[in-house]
Enzyme design. Structure first.
Site, PDB file in Angstrom:
ATOM      1  N   GLU A 307       0.825  -1.206   0.000  1.00  0.00           N
ATOM      2  CA  GLU A 307       0.000   0.000   0.000  1.00  0.00           C
ATOM      3  C   GLU A 307       0.867   1.266   0.000  1.00  0.00           C
ATOM      4  O   GLU A 307       0.669   2.176  -0.810  1.00  0.00           O
ATOM      5  CB  GLU A 307      -0.913  -0.008   1.234  1.00  0.00           C
ATOM      6  CG  GLU A 307      -1.850   1.174   1.314  1.00  0.00           C
ATOM      7  CD  GLU A 307      -2.925   1.114   0.245  1.00  0.00           C
ATOM      8  OE1 GLU A 307      -3.722   0.176   0.248  1.00  0.00           O
ATOM      9  OE2 GLU A 307      -2.958   2.019  -0.600  1.00  0.00           O
ATOM     10  N   ASP A 311       1.081   4.007  -3.063  1.00  0.00           N
ATOM     11  CA  ASP A 311       0.604   5.375  -2.861  1.00  0.00           C
ATOM     12  C   ASP A 311       1.702   6.387  -3.158  1.00  0.00           C
ATOM     13  O   ASP A 311       1.472   7.391  -3.841  1.00  0.00           O
ATOM     14  CB  ASP A 311       0.129   5.568  -1.411  1.00  0.00           C
ATOM     15  CG  ASP A 311      -1.073   4.695  -1.064  1.00  0.00           C
ATOM     16  OD1 ASP A 311      -1.701   4.158  -1.994  1.00  0.00           O
ATOM     17  OD2 ASP A 311      -1.369   4.542   0.136  1.00  0.00           O
ATOM     18  N   SER A 556      -7.310   1.724  -3.787  1.00  0.00           N
ATOM     19  CA  SER A 556      -6.075   2.191  -3.164  1.00  0.00           C
ATOM     20  C   SER A 556      -5.203   2.944  -4.149  1.00  0.00           C
ATOM     21  O   SER A 556      -4.459   3.839  -3.765  1.00  0.00           O
ATOM     22  CB  SER A 556      -5.259   0.996  -2.687  1.00  0.00           C
ATOM     23  OG  SER A 556      -5.737   0.524  -1.485  1.00  0.00           O
ATOM     24  N   ILE A 600     -18.282   7.283 -16.882  1.00  0.00           N
ATOM     25  CA  ILE A 600     -18.062   5.839 -17.059  1.00  0.00           C
ATOM     26  C   ILE A 600     -19.433   5.177 -17.173  1.00  0.00           C
ATOM     27  O   ILE A 600     -20.278   5.343 -16.288  1.00  0.00           O
ATOM     28  CB  ILE A 600     -17.287   5.242 -15.859  1.00  0.00           C
ATOM     29  CG1 ILE A 600     -15.992   6.016 -15.596  1.00  0.00           C
ATOM     30  CG2 ILE A 600     -17.023   3.754 -16.067  1.00  0.00           C
ATOM     31  CD1 ILE A 600     -15.010   6.023 -16.733  1.00  0.00           C
TER      32      ILE A 600
END
Ligand SMILES: *[C@@H]1O[C@H](CO)[C@@H](O)[C@H](O)[C@H]1NC(C)=O
Ligand SMILES: *[C@@H]1O[C@H](CO)[C@@H](O)[C@H](O)[C@H]1NC(C)=O
Ligand SMILES: *[C@@H]1O[C@H](CO)[C@@H](O)[C@H](O)[C@H]1NC(C)=O
Ligand SMILES: *[C@@H]1O[C@H](CO)[C@@H](O)[C@H](O)[C@H]1NC(C)=O
Ligand SMILES: *[C@@H]1O[C@H](CO)[C@@H](O)[C@H](O)[C@H]1NC(C)=O
Ligand SMILES: *[C@@H]1O[C@H](CO)[C@@H](O)[C@H](O)[C@H]1NC(C)=O
Length: 641
Positions: A307, A311, A556, A600
């Site tokens: 993670e 990021d 994420s 979308i």
């Protein structure tokens, strides 16, 4: 038996001394079911001492939504007139009347004033009481609960507690009561990875990137032909028309939040930069350590580093070399931390707001365990960045409404101060983390049928980010779809928060045109907060993790990407003397902002044994308004005062 007798004798004695007869109690908080994994094992011992904390109600809280709209709605004459931290603290400080009412009530329960402490901010009142005293005050029963499989034990009260009617209006919540120990230790839902390596396990080399046709064997850094198979910073720049050279970096700031034990690996940053942003090799985020948060090299697994690496690699490469990125690393390696620990550090008035953190749920510092962080808890020690991106979440059902309300109000306060708060919408579609869904009695199971929304995405005062994909075979210039590879974009309707004003006409129009084909009982059709607000790509991200390039999937990924794009908007505004964009939602739901996102209209967010919701023209609870179109966003935001 003996203890019960003593209790009886004591309470008789107390009435004999002439305390006023008890005022009628009303139920203050309740829960229908225990959080996943917990079972009661016995009554709590009557003599056990509880650190009872009473959070006082804040004045003006009922107005917080309109106060926030006043400074963040694009049509408001006060747009951008953000508040100082001092004004925020002053506006929401509890009244003397509330303090007096609670002192009187405690005295009537036999708690001598010498045992009561009022916090400096007047936000909470604390008294150490025995279980007997607390049960009497709150008309409840305390039990000891055990967690399976961890074996952890926890004292909590049985499903509900009560307060005298005239006290209840002054109290937000009391702890420890119904709240359970579910600290954040993992990232969003199930951030997942797939190895970029071929099945043979051969070392990653040019040959495994077989579809490269340019003859260049070095790198996929500039390749835009295969963004359906692997996303790189170049793919994202192409998808969102995101080219921007920052000019006001000394005024601007962007923060990425990570919760220990998840930490980034410095050598992985360099590995990523070497291939995808060569000028940034050696660059590091500016570490803001919260409650002992530190970067240590000991961990080396996808769960420990995936993670944070993801990021930072994407946020840093997208904002570019000249814009420093702040890393809020929260918690030591023993206890970790929760969202509240972070918020304490960002806003000194939050540390004690409405009773302060819940010690059963939030980490308590100093941490007395071996190896724990010995310093005092961080409280108002750091100034919040203009944009704060977090890719961690809870199932909303695991938290009580009072707990989520307290935290959500703090996000509104950050908004008042001009801060943009972004949260990932979760990776399990309409299901909760771990693919858990709900039964009507509130318990969670993979066989539950009721959708299980994610918090903080359900808080109306944050911006929730869902995930999209470049579908297999599609070009980078084709419209994206909702992510349906490995993960599904989190989305749905809150069970705690009503629908905020700013999204009413948008969401009502969605529901009228595209009514979900499910019984209303499974998706909360009562008119509650709908999420996500926006989306960005979340499939096939090339990330360096522990010395190898992996393909990573998740909201994420979508969240730091969005943060980097909005940070560029801030840069452009700050450069011409305007304010940061602050709380985003009132602008993006306003009709004047129509068309600033790529709509979308393909894909679903399945879960709970259903297809979930469907991405349709306009806003939907799969991808919100869609993905950023940077030039259009920039143009609209520059027009605002
Ligand atoms: C409260 O405690 C103080 C200090 O221990 C004591 O002096 C006082 O008499 C107590 N008051 C009552 C009403 O029990
Ligand atoms: C409650 O007990 C703790 C631990 O003994 C102590 O640190 C704290 O000051 C006490 N609080 C009050 C209000 O007496
Ligand atoms: C990274 O760069 C090295 C050296 O140019 C190259 O061999 C490798 O294929 C690149 N990896 C990726 C994932 O682009
Ligand atoms: C809740 O409902 C489910 C499904 O009907 C059942 O299996 C479970 O035992 C119930 N739990 C409680 C605590 O009532
Ligand atoms: C649906 O959401 C509302 C909040 O808007 C809440 O009051 C209600 O309890 C929720 N329903 C269920 C079944 O959780
Ligand atoms: C729509 O989404 C599906 C499922 O992810 C995908 O296979 C398909 O290619 C997408 N269609 C278009 C036109 O993008």
């Amino acid at each position: 038996m003996l203890l019960t007798h003593i209790f009886l004798v004591l309470s008789l004695a107390i009435s004999a001394w002439g305390y006023p007869s008890p005022a009628p109690h009303v139920r203050h908080e309740s829960r229908h079911a225990l959080p996943d994994g917990w079972t009661p094992i016995r009554r709590a011992l009557h003599s056990t001492v509880l650190p009872l904390r009473i959070g006082l109600a804040q004045p003006n809280l009922a107005e917080i939504e309109s106060l926030l709209l006043d400074i963040s709605h694009p049509d408001s004459p006060n747009y951008g007139n953000h508040w100082s931290a001092a004004k925020v603290a002053e506006t929401f400080r509890p009244s003397q009347e509330a303090i007096d009412a609670v002192y009187e009530w405690l005295a009537s329960g036999g708690i001598n004033a010498s045992r009561i402490k009022l916090s400096k901010s007047h936000g909470w009142i604390e008294a150490n009481t025995t279980v007997v005293e607390a049960e009497n005050l709150l008309k409840t029963e305390y039990h000891v609960y055990r967690h399976f499989p961890s074996g952890a034990e926890h004292i909590a009260c049985n499903m509900e507690y009560h307060l005298p009617e005239h006290v209840a209006q002054h109290v937000e919540l009391v702890t420890p009561t119904l709240h359970f120990d579910i600290k954040i230790g993992e990232s969003t839902g199930n951030l997942q990875k797939r190895s970029i390596r071929p099945e043979s396990g051969a070392k990653l080399g040019p040959s495994s990137l077989g579809s490269l046709t340019t003859g260049s064997l070095q790198s996929i850094a500039d390749d835009l032909e295969n963004c359906d198979q692997r996303i790189t910073p170049a793919c994202l720049r192409a998808l969102y028309k995101f080219t921007y050279v920052p000019v006001a970096t000394h005024k601007n700031s962007i923060g990425i939040v990570e919760y220990t034990p998840n930490v980034y690996v410095p050598s992985d940053l360099d590995m990523f930069f070497t291939n995808f942003s060569a000028s940034q090799v050696g660059e590091r985020p500016q570490l803001v350590s919260i409650d002992g948060g530190a970067i240590q090299g000991a961990q080396s697994s996808f769960n420990d580093n995936g993670e944070s690496n993801l990021d930072l690699q994407y946020a840093m490469s997208l904002v570019g070399k000249s814009q420093p990125v702040t890393l809020y690393q929260a918690g030591d390696f023993v206890e970790g931390a929760s969202f509240n620990n972070l918020l304490d550090a960002l806003d000194g008035s939050f540390c004690t707001f409405e009773g302060g953190d819940d010690p059963s749920q939030d980490s308590v510092y100093p941490d007395t365990a071996p190896g724990g962080f010995q310093g005092p808890e961080d409280c108002g020690t750091t100034k919040p960045a203009f944009i704060i991106s977090t890719s961690y979440s809870y199932n909303e059902v695991d938290l009580t409404p009072a707990y989520t309300a307290r935290q959500c109000a703090e996000y509104a306060k950050l908004g008042l101060m001009g801060v943009t708060v972004l949260y990932s919408s979760g990776d399990t579609g309409v299901a909760g983390r771990g693919n858990l869904c709900l039964f009507p009695n509130g318990t969670q199971s993979t066989s539950g049928k009721i959708f299980s929304p994610k918090f903080p995405s359900t808080c109306p005062f944050i911006t929730s980010v869902g995930a999209t994909q470049v579908s297999p075979g599609a070009k980078v210039t084709d419209p994206e779809s909702a992510c349906e590879q490995v993960i599904f974009s989190g989305g749905g309707f809150s069970n705690h928060f009503a629908m905020p004003e700013y999204q009413k006409s948008t969401v009502e129009s969605f529901l009228a045109k595209f009514p979900p084909p499910y019984p209303k009982s499974i998706w909360n059709a009562t008119g509650s907060r709908a999420y996500p607000d926006i989306a960005a790509n979340g499939a096939n991200f090339v990330v360096a993790v522990d010395g190898e390039f992996e393909l990573v999937f998740g909201t994420s990924a979508s969240t730091p990407v969005s943060a980097a794009i909005f940070s560029a908007v801030n840069d452009a505004r700050l450069a011409i003397g305007k304010k940061s964009i602050g709380f985003l939602n009132p602008t993006i739901y306003a009709s004047s902002f129509k068309g600033v996102f790529n709509d979308i209209t393909n894909g679903t967010n399945q879960g709970c044994g259903t297809q979930g919701f469907t991405a349709v023209p306009g806003w939907d609870p799969v991808t919100g308004f869609g993905t950023p179109n940077f030039p259009k966003l920039l143009e609209k935001f520059l027009l605002l005062p």
